[in-house]
Design a protein around this motif. Sequence first.
Motif, short mmCIF file in Angstrom:
data_model
loop_
_atom_site.label_atom_id
_atom_site.label_comp_id
_atom_site.label_asym_id
_atom_site.label_seq_id
_atom_site.Cartn_x
_atom_site.Cartn_y
_atom_site.Cartn_z
N ALA A 160 0.73 -1.42 -0.25
CA ALA A 160 0.05 -0.05 -0.22
C ALA A 160 1.11 1.15 0.39
N VAL A 161 2.25 1.85 0.82
CA VAL A 161 2.62 2.51 0.58
C VAL A 161 2.81 3.17 -0.75
N ARG A 162 4.10 2.05 -1.16
CA ARG A 162 4.65 1.64 -2.91
C ARG A 162 3.13 2.11 -3.77
N GLU A 163 2.16 1.64 -3.61
CA GLU A 163 0.74 3.00 -4.18
C GLU A 163 0.16 3.83 -4.14
N PRO B 278 1.46 11.82 -2.22
CA PRO B 278 0.55 10.74 -1.08
C PRO B 278 0.18 11.34 0.22
N PRO B 279 -1.02 10.49 0.87
CA PRO B 279 -1.16 11.50 2.39
C PRO B 279 -0.04 11.43 2.98
N TRP B 280 0.03 12.45 3.62
CA TRP B 280 1.06 12.68 5.31
C TRP B 280 1.43 11.54 5.88
N PHE B 281 0.53 10.97 6.32
CA PHE B 281 1.18 9.74 7.12
C PHE B 281 2.58 8.92 6.00
N VAL B 282 1.95 8.84 4.72
CA VAL B 282 2.26 8.19 4.01
C VAL B 282 3.82 8.44 3.77
N ALA B 283 3.77 9.88 3.34
CA ALA B 283 5.00 10.68 2.83
C ALA B 283 6.31 10.39 2.78
N SER B 284 6.70 10.56 4.26
CA SER B 284 7.53 10.09 4.48
C SER B 284 8.72 8.23 4.99
N ARG C 216 -5.77 3.66 6.64
CA ARG C 216 -5.86 3.59 7.86
C ARG C 216 -6.52 4.87 8.12
N LEU C 217 -6.46 5.48 9.33
CA LEU C 217 -7.67 6.22 10.11
C LEU C 217 -7.01 6.69 11.55
N ALA C 218 -7.15 7.81 11.60
CA ALA C 218 -6.33 8.16 13.35
C ALA C 218 -7.30 8.93 13.85
N ILE C 219 -7.42 9.12 14.61
CA ILE C 219 -8.52 9.62 15.52
C ILE C 219 -7.64 10.86 17.16
N ARG C 220 -8.21 12.20 16.33
CA ARG C 220 -6.99 12.76 17.42
C ARG C 220 -7.44 12.68 18.61
N GLY D 276 -8.62 11.98 10.36
CA GLY D 276 -8.07 11.65 9.56
C GLY D 276 -7.96 10.45 8.67
N TYR D 277 -8.56 10.63 8.01
CA TYR D 277 -8.09 8.25 7.14
C TYR D 277 -7.99 8.55 5.32
N ASP D 278 -8.11 7.73 5.30
CA ASP D 278 -7.23 7.44 3.73
C ASP D 278 -7.16 5.69 3.42
N VAL D 279 -7.84 5.50 2.25
CA VAL D 279 -8.10 4.52 1.86
C VAL D 279 -7.03 4.28 0.29
N ARG D 280 -6.28 2.58 0.84
CA ARG D 280 -5.68 2.68 -0.76
C ARG D 280 -6.42 2.67 -1.75
#
Length: 173
Positions: free
Chosen positions: A18-21, A29-35, A85-89, A104-108
């Motif tokens: 998914a990170v490769r996708e 890419p969304p912020w959680f994947v960018a790095s 993935r989903l993150a609840i702050r 915040g949420y992201d679908v591959r």
Amino acid sequence: MPELMPPAITVHESFVAAVREFHTHPEPPPWFVASLNADGLSDPGAFNRYVTRLLDESLESTPRPEGFVPSTTLWWIDGQEFLGRLAIRHRLTPALEDAGGHIGYDVRPTARNRGHATAMLRAALPVACRLGIDPVLLTCDDTNEFSRRAIERNGGRFIGRRGVKQRFLVPTR
């Protein structure tokens, strides 16, 4: 049937795919994947450390950069397949109140347009309620029709705009 669960090493291979996708998809890419580096995460030890770090982010005692708050990360998983993935702050800073919201949420990319964002958000609302958050603030870009619909399908009530962000309140009870 997909379910929302804490990050787990059981989906290692699918998560790396998914990170490769995300990195090869036409949109940034969304912020959680960018790095994230898929090659580095291919190492089981590195992936295990990454999962541990995500789990620790929910703890109040975990050191974090300025402006970051405790957050609970959950992954949308179907068997061994990572779908999103989903993150609840746990609370909002002024910046999160303007543009980020509580969730915040992201679908591959290969799993999009199948209702996963709506289902992920629906599954996350009781978790947010258990964290004492009601209602949750959700934001999305003016141009993100899919996210807006996912929010509205979960009871989101439009409360206005700030810049390019639409803002919604969604009950968690």
